[in-house]
Design a protein around this motif. Structure first.
Motif, PDB file in Angstrom:
ATOM      1  N   ASP A 147       0.916  -1.080   0.043  1.00  0.00           N
ATOM      2  CA  ASP A 147      -0.166  -0.100   0.063  1.00  0.00           C
ATOM      3  C   ASP A 147       0.847   1.170   0.159  1.00  0.00           C
ATOM      4  O   ASP A 147       2.189   0.897   0.276  1.00  0.00           O
ATOM      5  CB  ASP A 147      -0.783   0.166   1.343  1.00  0.00           C
ATOM      6  N   GLY A 148       0.389   2.322  -0.159  1.00  0.00           N
ATOM      7  CA  GLY A 148       0.974   3.564  -0.033  1.00  0.00           C
ATOM      8  C   GLY A 148       0.665   4.437  -1.406  1.00  0.00           C
ATOM      9  O   GLY A 148      -0.051   4.029  -2.271  1.00  0.00           O
ATOM     10  N   GLU A 149       1.299   5.524  -1.644  1.00  0.00           N
ATOM     11  CA  GLU A 149       1.271   6.497  -2.520  1.00  0.00           C
ATOM     12  C   GLU A 149       1.540   5.980  -3.996  1.00  0.00           C
ATOM     13  O   GLU A 149       2.821   5.593  -3.924  1.00  0.00           O
ATOM     14  CB  GLU A 149       1.713   7.830  -2.150  1.00  0.00           C
ATOM     15  N   ILE A 150       0.953   6.190  -5.012  1.00  0.00           N
ATOM     16  CA  ILE A 150       1.474   5.731  -6.245  1.00  0.00           C
ATOM     17  C   ILE A 150       1.971   7.209  -6.872  1.00  0.00           C
ATOM     18  O   ILE A 150       0.980   8.032  -7.257  1.00  0.00           O
ATOM     19  CB  ILE A 150       0.205   5.115  -7.160  1.00  0.00           C
ATOM     20  N   ILE A 151       3.232   7.169  -7.428  1.00  0.00           N
ATOM     21  CA  ILE A 151       3.700   8.292  -8.110  1.00  0.00           C
ATOM     22  C   ILE A 151       3.760   8.094  -9.573  1.00  0.00           C
ATOM     23  O   ILE A 151       4.616   7.179  -9.984  1.00  0.00           O
ATOM     24  CB  ILE A 151       5.026   8.838  -7.310  1.00  0.00           C
ATOM     25  N   ALA A 152       2.795   8.778 -10.389  1.00  0.00           N
ATOM     26  CA  ALA A 152       2.655   8.450 -11.694  1.00  0.00           C
ATOM     27  C   ALA A 152       2.579   9.603 -12.488  1.00  0.00           C
ATOM     28  O   ALA A 152       2.684   9.557 -13.601  1.00  0.00           O
ATOM     29  CB  ALA A 152       1.415   7.654 -11.989  1.00  0.00           C
ATOM     30  N   LYS A 153       2.649  10.776 -11.794  1.00  0.00           N
ATOM     31  CA  LYS A 153       2.730  12.202 -12.691  1.00  0.00           C
ATOM     32  C   LYS A 153       3.839  12.540 -12.827  1.00  0.00           C
ATOM     33  O   LYS A 153       4.750  12.578 -12.043  1.00  0.00           O
ATOM     34  CB  LYS A 153       1.597  12.927 -11.970  1.00  0.00           C
ATOM     35  N   VAL A 154       4.226  13.105 -14.121  1.00  0.00           N
ATOM     36  CA  VAL A 154       5.420  13.765 -14.468  1.00  0.00           C
ATOM     37  C   VAL A 154       5.077  15.000 -15.159  1.00  0.00           C
ATOM     38  O   VAL A 154       4.073  15.044 -15.919  1.00  0.00           O
ATOM     39  CB  VAL A 154       6.119  12.642 -15.633  1.00  0.00           C
ATOM     40  N   PRO A 155       6.013  16.000 -14.934  1.00  0.00           N
ATOM     41  CA  PRO A 155       5.686  17.199 -15.315  1.00  0.00           C
ATOM     42  C   PRO A 155       5.584  17.317 -16.798  1.00  0.00           C
ATOM     43  O   PRO A 155       6.387  16.317 -17.566  1.00  0.00           O
ATOM     44  CB  PRO A 155       6.733  18.010 -14.825  1.00  0.00           C
ATOM     45  N   LYS A 156       4.789  18.086 -17.527  1.00  0.00           N
ATOM     46  CA  LYS A 156       4.792  18.074 -19.130  1.00  0.00           C
ATOM     47  C   LYS A 156       6.295  18.381 -19.581  1.00  0.00           C
ATOM     48  O   LYS A 156       6.523  17.999 -20.669  1.00  0.00           O
ATOM     49  CB  LYS A 156       3.661  18.989 -19.468  1.00  0.00           C
ATOM     50  N   ILE A 157       6.717  19.485 -19.096  1.00  0.00           N
ATOM     51  CA  ILE A 157       8.173  19.755 -19.298  1.00  0.00           C
ATOM     52  C   ILE A 157       9.045  19.682 -18.507  1.00  0.00           C
ATOM     53  O   ILE A 157       9.060  20.012 -17.203  1.00  0.00           O
ATOM     54  CB  ILE A 157       7.963  21.421 -19.851  1.00  0.00           C
TER      55      ILE A 157
END
Length: 196
Positions: free
Chosen positions: A111-121
């Motif tokens: 369990d825990g946070e899923i880090i999937a977002k990457v900045p567009k630039i």
């Protein structure tokens, strides 16, 4: 993934029964497209093309990056440097990859946070860097030089297919057309990766 690993292990047994012991396959690949350890090093070969000559070098073990230092796996090598050796190295690497996958699945956090977002630039900081990883065809390197602006000043990739292709003229000297297919297949290039 936990279900896929035993499935592929079963499939590998079938591949070995069908191909690895096949007399025709052995006759068409043994002592064909042979080069030495020195040739491999002089042509800057990497990956299975290098390890098929007995050079025990794999960035994941020799210069671990990411989380490869957490995994127990072997570097697969052969000594012969021929088409058959490159086949056996690749088959062995599939088995070692399955070991890595099993260990990675066991280490997945429950369990825990899923880090999937990457900045567009992604703006590279000022400076330069070179990093490399072990790909299925060999080492992939990336050199980047940035002056801190939106786009890097210079970006260059070292693609293994480009280097692996360079040994072909040496391998094809005096060879028959029928052996060309096996030799080219064992060098294992991607033409889109060569163009650049």
């Amino acid at each position: 993934m936990a279900e896929f690993v035993p499935y592929l292990r079963g499939q590998l047994k079938g591949y070995h029964q069908l191909v690895s012991g096949n007399e025709i396959f052995l006759n068409r690949t043994k002592n064909i497209g042979t080069y030495t350890k020195e040739d491999a090093i002089n042509y800057s070969l990497s990956g299975p093309n290098l390890r098929s000559t007995g050079v025990k070098w794999d960035l994941r073990k020799d210069e671990p990056y990411s989380i490869y230092d957490r995994f127990d796996f072997d570097i697969v090598t052969r000594e012969e440097g021929d088409v058959l050796a490159r086949y056996y190295v690749r088959m062995g690497e599939i088995e070692e990859s399955l070991k890595i996958i099993e260990q990675a699945v066991q280490q997945f956090p429950k369990d825990g946070e899923i880090i999937a977002k990457v900045p567009k630039i992604i703006k590279a900081p000022k400076g330069e860097a070179f990093v490399r990883i072990e790909g299925s065809r060999g080492e992939i390197g990336c050199y980047i030089s940035s002056d801190g602006k939106k786009e890097p000043y210079r970006l260059k990739f070292r693609r293994p297919s480009f280097y692996n292709l360079q040994i072909l003229p040496k391998l094809l000297e005096g060879e028959s057309i029928s052996n060309l297919i096996a030799i080219l297949g064992a060098v294992d290039i991607v033409l889109g990766e060569v163009d650049g």
